[in-house]
Write an enzyme that holds these catalytic residues in place. Structure first.
Site, PDB file in Angstrom:
ATOM      1  CG  HIS A 129      19.521  75.470  10.589  1.00 58.81           C
ATOM      2  ND1 HIS A 129      19.359  76.563  11.387  1.00 58.81           N
ATOM      3  CD2 HIS A 129      19.359  75.912   9.303  1.00 58.81           C
ATOM      4  CE1 HIS A 129      19.104  77.629  10.619  1.00 58.81           C
ATOM      5  NE2 HIS A 129      19.095  77.256   9.356  1.00 58.81           N
TER       6      HIS A 129
ATOM      7  CG  ASP B 137      16.903  78.999   4.878  1.00 54.71           C
ATOM      8  OD1 ASP B 137      17.512  79.395   5.882  1.00 54.71           O
ATOM      9  OD2 ASP B 137      17.186  77.917   4.311  1.00 54.71           O
ATOM     10  CG  ASP B 138      19.679  81.758   3.441  1.00 51.47           C
ATOM     11  OD1 ASP B 138      20.272  82.486   4.256  1.00 51.47           O
ATOM     12  OD2 ASP B 138      19.545  80.522   3.598  1.00 51.47           O
TER      13      ASP B 138
ATOM     14  CG  HIS C 225      14.526  79.048   9.137  1.00 50.12           C
ATOM     15  ND1 HIS C 225      14.591  77.671   9.188  1.00 50.12           N
ATOM     16  CD2 HIS C 225      15.702  79.459   8.611  1.00 50.12           C
ATOM     17  CE1 HIS C 225      15.764  77.275   8.722  1.00 50.12           C
ATOM     18  NE2 HIS C 225      16.460  78.354   8.339  1.00 50.12           N
TER      19      HIS C 225
ATOM     20  CD  GLU D  32      19.128  73.070   5.170  1.00 55.95           C
ATOM     21  OE1 GLU D  32      19.960  73.241   6.081  1.00 55.95           O
ATOM     22  OE2 GLU D  32      18.947  73.894   4.243  1.00 55.95           O
TER      23      GLU D  32
ATOM     24  CG  HIS E 163      20.013  82.174   7.781  1.00 54.49           C
ATOM     25  ND1 HIS E 163      20.767  81.610   8.776  1.00 54.49           N
ATOM     26  CD2 HIS E 163      19.129  81.215   7.387  1.00 54.49           C
ATOM     27  CE1 HIS E 163      20.382  80.352   8.967  1.00 54.49           C
ATOM     28  NE2 HIS E 163      19.384  80.089   8.139  1.00 54.49           N
TER      29      HIS E 163
HETATM   30  N1  ADE Z   1      22.867  79.323   6.723  1.00 54.29           N
HETATM   31  C1  ADE Z   1      22.093  80.066   5.927  1.00 54.29           C
HETATM   32  N2  ADE Z   1      21.116  79.320   5.391  1.00 54.29           N
HETATM   33  C2  ADE Z   1      21.275  78.065   5.868  1.00 54.29           C
HETATM   34  C3  ADE Z   1      20.587  76.846   5.697  1.00 54.29           C
HETATM   35  N3  ADE Z   1      19.514  76.733   4.913  1.00 54.29           N
HETATM   36  N4  ADE Z   1      21.052  75.753   6.332  1.00 54.29           N
HETATM   37  C4  ADE Z   1      22.123  75.841   7.113  1.00 54.29           C
HETATM   38  N5  ADE Z   1      22.804  76.966   7.305  1.00 54.29           N
HETATM   39  C5  ADE Z   1      22.386  78.072   6.706  1.00 54.29           C
HETATM   40 ZN    ZN Z   2      18.397  78.362   7.676  1.00 56.08          ZN
END
Ligand code: ADE
Ligand code: ZN
Length: 316
Positions: free
Chosen positions: A194, A275-276, A14, A197, A16
């Site tokens: 997703h 994630d990011d 996971h 969350e 991006h």
């Molecule tokens: N795009 C990038 N990170 C995300 C996240 N945590 N949830 C939904 N979309 C995303």
């Molecule tokens: Zn994500």
């Protein structure tokens, strides 16, 4: 201090790619492409990374992605991430990219795909990191636009293993994308989404029953629904959990409240992911380290989490 966590062989499931754009590279690409930025320097940009929810983050994330213009930019972004993988013993990665974030700005689909896939191929050849790319649809946009994106992807089908679903969750349930996911599966793609969350457990049910996903991305709100939890355990459906993301976006007030180890102990196939990472304060090892520091994760638990990530790969 966390060498033992760094040393564990792991998969990241996971991530991006646009969320791995570090401020330094963001500034370098802005300069290369002659783009004026609203922040005076890297520190000022980093200071803007304070979010109360998913949407506040997404607004900045889409803004940051605007510096990505050329095939070389997408290559450099992906390569920088793969070097982090190498440094953290991430031996396998299944990253997402959001084509609509770029095609909606006039960047041709093939520019994005060629830059990313060339870097992934070099990553396998030069760094020994295997990968499987996931094309993610933006759920705040209409399903017809996801259909058009799938049309654009078909000539490049050998480059993708799955389609996914991301962006603003609440108000955009998985059922909105049932037809495009049906078509993607008929074309031979696997599916992930997703769900859970910020959105309710019902969205996780829909992702499983309507989108027929192999994994749930996040899924931490499954703990609110006993029957759902039992299904995840019975069917060993992996959750790609992102602890630092969840605290940065206020899904949990702080790391001590996070439910990942409770889920692990009751038999859910949870994995640890970043994630990011450029926006949330760390890559996979930092996410493991946070679980150790705040939740007392044991070495045995860390090993199970790392093994789960290898078991939950879509690509072998
Ligand atoms: N795009 C990038 N990170 C995300 C996240 N945590 N949830 C939904 N979309 C995303
Ligand atoms: Zn994500």
């Amino acid at each position: 201090m966390y060498d033992w966590l760094n040393a564990l062989p792991k998969a990241e499931l996971h991530l991006h790619l646009e969320g791995s754009l570090e401020p330094e590279l963001l500034f370098a690409l802005a300069e290369r492409n002659g783009i004026a930025l609203p922040w005076p320097d890297v520190d000022a940009l980093r200071q803007a990374y304070a979010f109360n929810n998913l949407q506040e983050f997404l607004d900045l994330y889409y803004r940051g992605a605007d510096v990505l213009r050329t095939e070389q930019d997408f290559y450099d972004l992906t390569w920088a991430y793969l070097e982090k993988c190498k440094a953290q013993n991430v031996v396998h990665t299944e990253p997402f990219f959001d084509p609509q974030t770029h095609t909606d700005r006039g960047i041709p689909f093939e520019v994005v795909v060629r830059g990313i896939t060339q870097a992934l191929a070099d990553g396998e050849r030069r760094l020994g990191i295997r990968s499987g790319l996931i094309l993610s649809f933006l759920r705040h946009l209409p399903e017809e636009e996801a259909q058009r994106t799938l049309d654009q992807a078909l000539p490049f089908r050998e480059h993708f293993v799955a389609v996914g679903l991301d962006s603003s969750e609440v108000g955009h349930p998985p059922r909105k994308f049932q037809r495009v996911f049906d078509r993607a599966r008929a074309e031979g793609f696997l599916t992930v989404a997703h769900a859970g969350e910020e959105g309710p457990p019902e969205y996780i049910w829909e992702a499983l029953d309507l989108l027929k996903v192999q994994r749930i991305d996040h899924g931490v709100r499954a703990s609110e629904d006993e029957r759902l939890l039992q299904r995840l355990i019975d069917e060993q459906i992996p959750l790609t959990v992102c602890p630092l993301s969840n605290t940065k976006l206020c899904v949990f007030d702080d790391m001590a409240q996070h439910n990942i180890l409770d889920l692990l102990e009751c038999g859910v196939k949870v994995t640890v992911n970043s994630d990011d990472p450029a926006y949330f304060g760390g890559y996979v090892t930092e996410n493991f380290a946070a679980l150790h520091a705040s939740l007392g994760m044991t070495e045995a638990q860390a090993r199970r989490l790392a093994q789960n990530s290898l078991d939950a790969r879509l690509v072998r």
